[in-house]
Design an enzyme around this catalytic site. Structure first.
Site, PDB file in Angstrom:
ATOM      1  N   HIS A  83       0.842  -1.207   0.000  1.00 25.97           N
ATOM      2  CA  HIS A  83       0.000   0.000   0.000  1.00 25.97           C
ATOM      3  C   HIS A  83       0.874   1.254   0.000  1.00 25.97           C
ATOM      4  CE1 HIS A  83      -3.197  -2.464   2.368  1.00 25.97           C
ATOM      5  NE2 HIS A  83      -3.743  -2.187   1.202  1.00 25.97           N
ATOM      6  N   LYS A 118     -18.953  -4.449  10.126  1.00 25.86           N
ATOM      7  CA  LYS A 118     -17.933  -5.503  10.031  1.00 25.86           C
ATOM      8  C   LYS A 118     -16.764  -5.151  10.928  1.00 25.86           C
ATOM      9  CE  LYS A 118     -18.387  -7.111   5.283  1.00 25.86           C
ATOM     10  NZ  LYS A 118     -17.693  -7.021   3.994  1.00 25.86           N
ATOM     11  N   ARG A 164      -1.171  -5.774  -8.295  1.00 27.09           N
ATOM     12  CA  ARG A 164      -0.093  -6.761  -8.114  1.00 27.09           C
ATOM     13  C   ARG A 164      -0.060  -7.743  -9.265  1.00 27.09           C
ATOM     14  NH1 ARG A 164      -2.211  -7.813  -2.163  1.00 27.09           N
ATOM     15  NH2 ARG A 164      -4.033  -7.519  -3.462  1.00 27.09           N
ATOM     16  N   SER A 196      -2.851  -7.553   2.958  1.00 27.92           N
ATOM     17  CA  SER A 196      -3.193  -7.483   4.389  1.00 27.92           C
ATOM     18  C   SER A 196      -3.625  -8.854   4.891  1.00 27.92           C
ATOM     19  CB  SER A 196      -4.320  -6.478   4.618  1.00 27.92           C
ATOM     20  OG  SER A 196      -3.949  -5.198   4.186  1.00 27.92           O
TER      21      SER A 196
END
Ligand code: PNS
Length: 167
Positions: free
Chosen positions: A21, A45, A98, A135
């Site tokens: 990031h 969430k 990516r 992540s």
């Protein structure tokens, strides 16, 4: 005559921020006058880290990179990215890719955002050295005792170890 400020938004959930990031944020800052790291979240969430924690991790990393004057961090709950960008006066969304899986995920969102308000998305090719870094993968590796050094800022690594290996 005043010149137009080119303001980019780097959106994401950043739970937590990774060096992948940060590579994108630094490169966005090199090509825009201002960058807003927009931490978009759904309050229903529960993430691994709270939103204030995620904001602090990015702010510290941005300051360490000497970019505190160019990059700011803001959190938004339950908002469309196009509305966030309109409110921020942002010209463009910048995201890293990516590989092909990212492209397949990002392309419909970029097209939808353009459909909604004309908001454009610029894709930066991810640094190949960080191609494997996400992540979720970093969290899984850390949870089971793997070494995530160099994949996230040191502060995030320490917080991951404390959060995911505790108990
Ligand atoms: O970290 P992520 O999963 O890549 O972040 C995805 C995110 C938060 C950028 C994306 O889900 C998003 O823009 N959410 C905000 C709500 C929205 O605008 N949804 C429609 C996208 S076309």
């Amino acid at each position: 005559m005043s010149e137009r400020v080119r303001r980019a938004v780097c959106p994401g959930s950043y739970d937590p921020v990774t060096n992948g990031h940060l590579d994108v944020v630094v490169r966005a800052a090199a090509t825009h006058d201002e960058v807003v790291v927009a931490i978009l979240h759904n309050p229903a969430k529960q993430g691994t880290f709270s939103v204030p924690e995620r904001v602090a991790f990015v702010e510290h990393a941005v300051a360490a990179a000497g970019l505190a004057g160019t990059v700011r961090v803001e959190a938004f709950a339950d908002r469309l990215l196009v509305d966030v960008c309109r409110d921020l006066g942002a010209d463009v969304v910048v995201k890293g890719l990516r590989g092909g899986t990212d492209f397949a995920y990002e392309l419909p969102m970029a097209r939808m955002n353009r459909h909604l308000t004309g908001l454009e998305t610029v894709f930066l090719p991810g640094d190949p050295a960080l191609e494997h870094v996400s992540s979720s993968l970093v969290k899984e590796v850390c949870r089971y005792g793997g070494d995530v050094d160099g994949l996230v800022p040191d502060e995030v690594r320490d917080a991951l170890v404390a959060r995911l290996r505790a108990g």
